[in-house]
Design an enzyme around this catalytic site. Structure first.
Site, PDB file in Angstrom:
ATOM      1  CD  GLU A 116      47.009  26.500  59.016  1.00 15.31           C
ATOM      2  OE1 GLU A 116      47.619  27.102  57.645  1.00 15.31           O
ATOM      3  OE2 GLU A 116      48.017  26.156  59.880  1.00 15.31           O
ATOM      4  CE  LYS A 118      45.810  26.232  48.578  1.00 17.21           C
ATOM      5  NZ  LYS A 118      45.775  27.582  47.317  1.00 17.21           N
ATOM      6  CG  ASP A 120      43.242  33.495  45.825  1.00  7.55           C
ATOM      7  OD1 ASP A 120      44.097  32.992  45.131  1.00  7.55           O
ATOM      8  OD2 ASP A 120      42.250  33.494  45.048  1.00  7.55           O
ATOM      9  CE1 TYR A 228      52.201  29.109  53.705  1.00  3.12           C
ATOM     10  CE2 TYR A 228      50.493  30.741  53.656  1.00  3.12           C
ATOM     11  CZ  TYR A 228      51.433  30.010  53.261  1.00  3.12           C
ATOM     12  OH  TYR A 228      51.875  30.227  51.836  1.00  3.12           O
ATOM     13  CE  LYS A 317      42.307  25.645  45.056  1.00  3.83           C
ATOM     14  NZ  LYS A 317      43.107  25.566  43.880  1.00  3.83           N
ATOM     15  CB  CYS A 411      16.335  53.771  23.115  1.00  3.39           C
ATOM     16  SG  CYS A 411      15.605  52.323  24.347  1.00  3.39           S
ATOM     17  CB  CYS A 414      11.279  53.488  23.082  1.00  3.44           C
ATOM     18  SG  CYS A 414      12.661  54.964  23.563  1.00  3.44           S
ATOM     19  CB  CYS A 429      16.862  55.370  26.504  1.00  3.49           C
ATOM     20  SG  CYS A 429      15.014  55.744  25.997  1.00  3.49           S
ATOM     21  CB  CYS A 435      11.701  53.965  26.984  1.00  3.34           C
ATOM     22  SG  CYS A 435      12.648  52.569  26.653  1.00  3.34           S
TER      23      CYS A 435
HETATM   24  S1  IVH Z   1      51.206  25.417  53.484  1.00  3.25           S
HETATM   25  C1  IVH Z   1      54.247  22.556  52.386  1.00  3.25           C
HETATM   26  N1  IVH Z   1      48.863  26.847  54.645  1.00  3.25           N
HETATM   27  O1  IVH Z   1      48.754  27.663  49.069  1.00  3.25           O
HETATM   28  C2  IVH Z   1      53.096  23.251  52.559  1.00  3.25           C
HETATM   29  N2  IVH Z   1      49.752  27.159  52.313  1.00  3.25           N
HETATM   30  O2  IVH Z   1      49.102  25.370  46.914  1.00  3.25           O
HETATM   31  C3  IVH Z   1      53.232  24.691  51.963  1.00  3.25           C
HETATM   32  N3  IVH Z   1      48.347  28.980  50.669  1.00  3.25           N
HETATM   33  O3  IVH Z   1      51.944  28.395  47.759  1.00  3.25           O
HETATM   34  C4  IVH Z   1      52.050  25.558  52.209  1.00  3.25           C
HETATM   35  N4  IVH Z   1      47.119  29.438  52.467  1.00  3.25           N
HETATM   36  O4  IVH Z   1      50.699  30.220  48.816  1.00  3.25           O
HETATM   37  C5  IVH Z   1      49.748  26.774  53.396  1.00  3.25           C
HETATM   38  N5  IVH Z   1      47.033  28.106  55.304  1.00  3.25           N
HETATM   39  C6  IVH Z   1      48.065  27.938  54.346  1.00  3.25           C
HETATM   40  C7  IVH Z   1      47.983  28.472  52.989  1.00  3.25           C
HETATM   41  C8  IVH Z   1      48.726  28.060  51.986  1.00  3.25           C
HETATM   42  C9  IVH Z   1      47.461  29.710  51.195  1.00  3.25           C
HETATM   43  C10 IVH Z   1      48.893  28.735  49.605  1.00  3.25           C
HETATM   44  C11 IVH Z   1      50.667  29.109  49.588  1.00  3.25           C
HETATM   45  C12 IVH Z   1      51.227  27.887  48.755  1.00  3.25           C
HETATM   46  C13 IVH Z   1      49.876  27.357  48.185  1.00  3.25           C
HETATM   47  C14 IVH Z   1      50.089  25.778  48.049  1.00  3.25           C
END
Ligand code: IVH
Length: 677
Positions: A116, A118, A120, A228, A317, A411, A414, A429, A435
């Site tokens: 999945e 991640k 932000d 998730y 990451k 400027c 020039c 300018c 210029c």
């Molecule tokens: S699972 C025990 N799935 O990442 C597992 N976390 O560093 C719990 N996050 O605090 C997290 N996307 O805010 C999971 N697909 C995803 C996620 C996810 C973002 C964030 C979440 C968590 C942090 C962990």
């Protein structure tokens, strides 16, 4: 009416609104026009006002509470909200997979992983009792968070009640609340226009929006939620794999990430990571990595936890898009129109996959808003192909040697006076073509591919030509001799001859290109094209009154004003005369009124990657044929040209039943309209 009937009627309206909401926000498949949704919502509200005794907290009309809170209360998480271990490269991911195999006693086998993005954003927990949303809470320290029920209720992708007959009596759902990139940009743009503070990134914007005591504020912010995992589950059971649990959540009304996949083995995980990394910039939200989870819940159980993270999951990451560095100095760049831009010189830092040592500070308003001083430690953001930006100053790190950023009074190139036009944030300018910076920028624009398309005249050469005093304005380019070129540093006979041939070839051009190449302020390619088509020849265009100019599609008062200033300036006209005297020429066009063009009145959208012509060319052809080219698909869109990689615009077109052409079909269509490629 008997109260049973009214209850029945209320229930019908609520169910209808919930279904539309689900289709729109969870499945991303809008089914009804907004106006119809609003009408039904109003009927519900009216009926509820007439029968306050039948009002329920989980009614779709009750998303925004009336009373702001005075403070947030604390919530204890029955099941702690843990975090994830990170893998920063492919080897660390393979190590994770090996540990999983070993612990499960399944060495050399391919483990099934749920993959999945991640997101932000901000981790939250939603507690449903008998399918009704009871509580929303932040993660906090994982054990205790803040009660943000009043705010999560305003988020349209979070259902106030779930649907289904197999929902556990107690169900705690976990996921990420985030702000999509488009909503974030719009929010910041509005803040800028109102002179308010902007948000540093979508994550901070989402966090700030959830930390409001007044839910009315949160309701105005474009927030979404993706689920998730689950936490506390009682009075019911869930299926045996993570992916199946997500499917249940989706069926019950919650949103899950459509990019989620199940794969076998770590090699497939790496493939998934690579394909999402490619897609990262095109996703409508920020992600900072990929989460891999052992899919089998029994295996998860056996693997268990270590300190604060599960052994069955890892986050691989992406390279960071924000990094900290030091602002060494601020320099001022002068652009083609004289606009003076402050540019941050930074201690080089690796961010977003490249080493960055310069970043834009936009203008004086932005410098003020950031409160940045030279010597400060700053956060630099580089996302995708966007130019790097200084997004904030790291508080508490200012040293004694820090200096204020002082904008120049004349400027820097020039020495001409600088001015700030009323209502504009930009310093300019006033030297015009005296210029050297403006001269160089004007020449770079003139020779560029979409303008006069003079090959072999790169930025370095333009610098040299201007610095050596050989060329002062664009007309001078056609007077440079072979000898003068050969006297320049690093210029061989071959390159000189090639350049002269390119200059010669560029003289046969079109009125639209020529007009665009002149670089009149605010006259982009599309406007130049419309003008050329409307007036047909230079004389008619140059003599046009402001009123006549305003008749052209695309031309508003500002553009008309810039055009008139250009045509009223004897030095500009002199440059044009010199260019024409050097042999720059174009065929006059038959004057076509825009209404008579074959695609007049149509709106087209171009999306995805076009292999043969590129998106810009496609747009150019469409405009030439009289179509408007828009950036988003709506019910008014005539047709969408979609290449590989087309995303939400294509799905929107399909939903709205708008015609879609692939590149080959598009080219065929152009040919029937007399455009030969
Ligand atoms: S699972 C025990 N799935 O990442 C597992 N976390 O560093 C719990 N996050 O605090 C997290 N996307 O805010 C999971 N697909 C995803 C996620 C996810 C973002 C964030 C979440 C968590 C942090 C962990």
């Amino acid at each position: 009416m008997p109260s049973d009937d009214i209850e029945q009627q209320l229930e019908t309206l609520r169910t209808q609104l919930e279904a539309w909401n689900y289709q729109y926000y969870v499945l991303d498949q809008p089914t009804v026009p907004d106006a119809q949704y609003d009408r039904v919502m109003r009927s519900l509200q009216q009926l509820e006002t007439q029968h306050p005794e039948l009002l329920r907290a989980d009614s779709p009309s009750q998303r925004v509470g009336a009373q702001p809170l005075s403070e947030f209360s604390q919530v204890a998480h029955e099941v702690p909200m843990l975090s994830l271990d990170n893998a920063f490269d492919a080897q660390e991911l393979r190590d994770f997979d090996r540990r999983v195999q070993e612990r499960l006693g399944l060495t050399d086998s391919e483990i099934e992983y749920a993959c999945e993005p991640k997101l932000d954003g901000i981790a939250v927990s939603l507690l449903y009792r008998d399918g009704v949303l009871q509580r929303g809470a932040t993660r906090g320290d994982g054990y205790k968070g803040e009660d943000i029920t009043h705010n999560v209720r305003t988020i349209p992708s979070i259902p106030l009640r779930l649907h289904g007959d197999d929902i556990p009596g107690v169900l705690e759902v976990r996921g990420e609340i985030y702000m999509p990139s488009a909503g974030f940009e719009l929010l910041n743009q509005r803040a800028r226009e109102a002179g308010e503070k902007t948000f540093v990134n979508p994550r901070n914007a989402a966090a700030g929006s959830l930390r409001q005591l007044d839910a009315k504020m949160t309701a105005q912010r474009p927030l979404e939620m993706c689920c998730y995992s689950v936490g506390l589950v009682e009075e019911g059971a869930l299926p045996v794999s993570h992916a199946q649990v997500l499917d249940c959540l989706l069926r019950w009304g919650l949103r899950i990430n459509p990019e989620s996949r199940v794969v076998r083995g770590v090699a497939a995980c790496e493939d998934y990571y690579e394909s999402l990394a490619q897609k990262r910039e095109r996703l409508p939200y920020d992600i900072d990595g990929i989460v891999f989870k052992v899919n089998d819940l029994a295996q998860q159980q056996r693997l268990g936890f270590v300190s604060r993270a599960p052994r069955w999951a890892i986050a691989r990451k992406f390279p960071a898009q924000e990094e900290m560095t030091r602002l060494l100095d601020v320099e001022f760049q002068v652009g083609r129109t004289g606009a003076i831009t402050p540019v941050a010189r930074l201690e080089p830092v690796f961010v977003g996959g490249v080493t960055v040592s310069n970043a834009t500070l936009h203008n004086s308003d932005e410098v003020q808003r950031l409160g940045v001083q030279i010597g400060d430690t700053v956060i630099v953001r580089r996302a995708g192909d966007v130019i790097p930006q200084v997004v904030s100053v790291v508080a508490g790190q200012r040293t004694a040697g820090a200096r204020e950023v002082v904008f120049p009074e004349c400027c820097p190139v020039c020495g001409s006076p600088v001015e700030r036009e009323p209502g504009e944030a930009v310093l300019r300018c006033m030297g015009g073509l005296v210029c050297a910076a403006q001269q160089k920028a004007a020449i770079r624009h003139f020779v560029s591919r979409r303008a006069m398309d003079i090959d072999g005249l790169g930025d370095k050469l333009v610098e040299q030509l201007v610095d050596e005093g050989l060329v002062e304005n664009v007309a001078g380019l056609y007077r440079v001799s072979r000898e003068q070129l050969l006297n320049l540093e690093r210029m061989g006979e071959k390159s000189a001859d090639k350049l002269l041939a390119a200059l010669q070839a560029s003289k046969q051009t079109s009125l639209a290109r020529f007009l665009f190449a002149l670089g009149v302020r605010e006259v982009g390619e599309a406007t130049a094209l419309s003008l050329a088509r409307y007036f047909g020849n230079w004389e008619a265009l140059a003599a046009a009154t402001e009123e006549q100019l305003l008749e052209v599609d695309d031309v508003g008062p500002v553009v008309a004003d810039h055009l008139r200033q250009f045509f009223d300036s004897s030095s500009s006209l002199e440059v044009v005369a010199q260019l024409r005297a050097s042999g720059v020429t174009w065929p006059d066009l038959e004057r076509v009124t825009p209404e008579r063009l074959p695609l007049a009145g149509q709106t087209w959208v171009v999306t995805g990657k076009l292999e043969t012509m590129g998106r810009n060319d496609a747009k150019g052809f469409l405009q030439e044929l009289g179509a408007k080219v828009a950036g988003s698909v709506s019910a008014r869109t005539t047709c969408v040209v979609a290449g590989p990689g087309a995303g939400s615009k294509l799905s929107r077109a399909t939903e709205l039943d708008v015609d879609v052409l692939d590149e080959a079909a598009f080219i065929a269509r152009l040919e029937t309209l007399g455009v030969s490629l």
